[in-house]
Design a protein around this motif. Structure first.
Motif, PDB file in Angstrom:
ATOM      1  N   ASN A  69     104.711  38.965 123.077  1.00  0.00           N
ATOM      2  CA  ASN A  69     103.259  38.792 123.008  1.00  0.00           C
ATOM      3  C   ASN A  69     102.651  39.390 121.753  1.00  0.00           C
ATOM      4  OD1 ASN A  69     103.205  37.593 125.568  1.00  0.00           O
ATOM      5  ND2 ASN A  69     103.019  39.589 126.581  1.00  0.00           N
ATOM      6  N   TYR A  70     103.412  40.249 121.068  1.00  0.00           N
ATOM      7  CA  TYR A  70     102.844  41.070 120.008  1.00  0.00           C
ATOM      8  C   TYR A  70     103.334  40.679 118.630  1.00  0.00           C
ATOM      9  CZ  TYR A  70     102.044  44.032 124.097  1.00  0.00           C
ATOM     10  OH  TYR A  70     101.684  44.511 125.325  1.00  0.00           O
ATOM     11  N   GLN A  96     103.607  48.725 126.807  1.00  0.00           N
ATOM     12  CA  GLN A  96     103.976  49.281 125.516  1.00  0.00           C
ATOM     13  C   GLN A  96     105.489  49.186 125.342  1.00  0.00           C
ATOM     14  OE1 GLN A  96     102.210  53.084 124.914  1.00  0.00           O
ATOM     15  NE2 GLN A  96     102.718  53.174 122.744  1.00  0.00           N
ATOM     16  N   ALA A 105     104.956  47.690 116.585  1.00  0.00           N
ATOM     17  CA  ALA A 105     104.446  46.607 117.423  1.00  0.00           C
ATOM     18  C   ALA A 105     102.931  46.676 117.457  1.00  0.00           C
ATOM     19  CB  ALA A 105     105.010  46.725 118.832  1.00  0.00           C
ATOM     20  N   SER A 106     102.308  45.536 117.162  1.00  0.00           N
ATOM     21  CA  SER A 106     100.855  45.475 117.138  1.00  0.00           C
ATOM     22  C   SER A 106     100.278  45.461 118.550  1.00  0.00           C
ATOM     23  CB  SER A 106     100.427  44.221 116.380  1.00  0.00           C
ATOM     24  OG  SER A 106      99.031  44.047 116.434  1.00  0.00           O
ATOM     25  N   LYS A 107      98.995  45.738 118.622  1.00  0.00           N
ATOM     26  CA  LYS A 107      98.275  45.595 119.895  1.00  0.00           C
ATOM     27  C   LYS A 107      97.934  44.123 120.153  1.00  0.00           C
ATOM     28  CE  LYS A 107      95.836  49.872 118.759  1.00  0.00           C
ATOM     29  NZ  LYS A 107      94.516  50.480 118.508  1.00  0.00           N
ATOM     30  N   TYR A 108      98.099  43.282 119.127  1.00  0.00           N
ATOM     31  CA  TYR A 108      97.640  41.915 119.182  1.00  0.00           C
ATOM     32  C   TYR A 108      98.741  40.929 118.804  1.00  0.00           C
ATOM     33  CZ  TYR A 108      93.485  44.810 118.683  1.00  0.00           C
ATOM     34  OH  TYR A 108      92.549  45.794 118.831  1.00  0.00           O
ATOM     35  N   GLY A 109      98.474  39.639 118.998  1.00  0.00           N
ATOM     36  CA  GLY A 109      99.476  38.638 118.680  1.00  0.00           C
ATOM     37  C   GLY A 109      99.465  38.149 117.251  1.00  0.00           C
ATOM     38  N   THR A 148      96.166  48.880 113.777  1.00  0.00           N
ATOM     39  CA  THR A 148      96.324  47.892 114.848  1.00  0.00           C
ATOM     40  C   THR A 148      97.691  47.958 115.512  1.00  0.00           C
ATOM     41  OG1 THR A 148      97.133  46.163 113.360  1.00  0.00           O
ATOM     42  CG2 THR A 148      94.746  46.341 113.662  1.00  0.00           C
ATOM     43  N   TYR A 149      98.532  48.869 115.041  1.00  0.00           N
ATOM     44  CA  TYR A 149      99.882  48.989 115.592  1.00  0.00           C
ATOM     45  C   TYR A 149      99.956  50.144 116.574  1.00  0.00           C
ATOM     46  CZ  TYR A 149     101.347  45.461 112.314  1.00  0.00           C
ATOM     47  OH  TYR A 149     101.485  44.274 111.636  1.00  0.00           O
ATOM     48  N   TRP A 174     103.271  36.677 116.830  1.00  0.00           N
ATOM     49  CA  TRP A 174     103.999  36.735 118.093  1.00  0.00           C
ATOM     50  C   TRP A 174     105.076  35.667 118.202  1.00  0.00           C
ATOM     51  CZ3 TRP A 174     104.084  32.702 121.574  1.00  0.00           C
ATOM     52  CH2 TRP A 174     103.199  31.653 121.298  1.00  0.00           C
TER      53      TRP A 174
END
Length: 124
Positions: A31-32, A1, A98-102, A110-111, A53
């Motif tokens: 990555n995010y 995180q 920052a998202s959990k995903y790319g 999703t953040y 990303w």
């Protein structure tokens, strides 16, 4: 995180410009996907812009399309929001996230990480 700190807010006249910065610390920034959101007094937090990303994909809210530009520098762990032709209705606290995903996302759910916010005030 990641941990996020915004800067660059302030008071500007209508038609002016500001550039917001969001510095990230912690692992995995590159990555995010990243996003900018804003919240005006008495209103819900709303999506402004997102970037994937790599920086190769972006998406904007209709209200800022053509005036705002989101970008990122993964070497500096920083995301930016260039805001031009500012309007009084852009006045809000601006948050980076920052998202959990790319991939890009408009969905606040999703953040995973949020900054403390920076105030932007546009006078008429």
């Amino acid at each position: 995180q990641v941990q996020l700190v915004e800067s660059g807010g302030g008071l500007v006249q209508a038609g002016g410009s500001l550039r917001l910065s969001c510095a990230a610390s912690g692992r995995g920034f590159s990555n995010y996907a990243m996003g900018w959101f804003r919240q005006a007094p008495g209103k819900e937090r709303e999506f402004v812009a997102t970037i994937n990303w790599s920086g190769g994909g972006t998406y904007y809210a209709n209200s800022v399309q053509g005036r705002f530009t989101i970008s990122r520098d993964n070497a500096k762990n920083t995301v930016y929001l260039q805001m031009n032709s500012l309007k009084p209705e852009d006045t809000a606290v601006y948050y980076c996230a920052a998202s959990k995903y790319g991939g890009i996302s408009l969905d606040v759910r999703t953040y995973a990480s949020w900054g403390q916010g920076t105030q932007v005030t546009v006078s008429s």
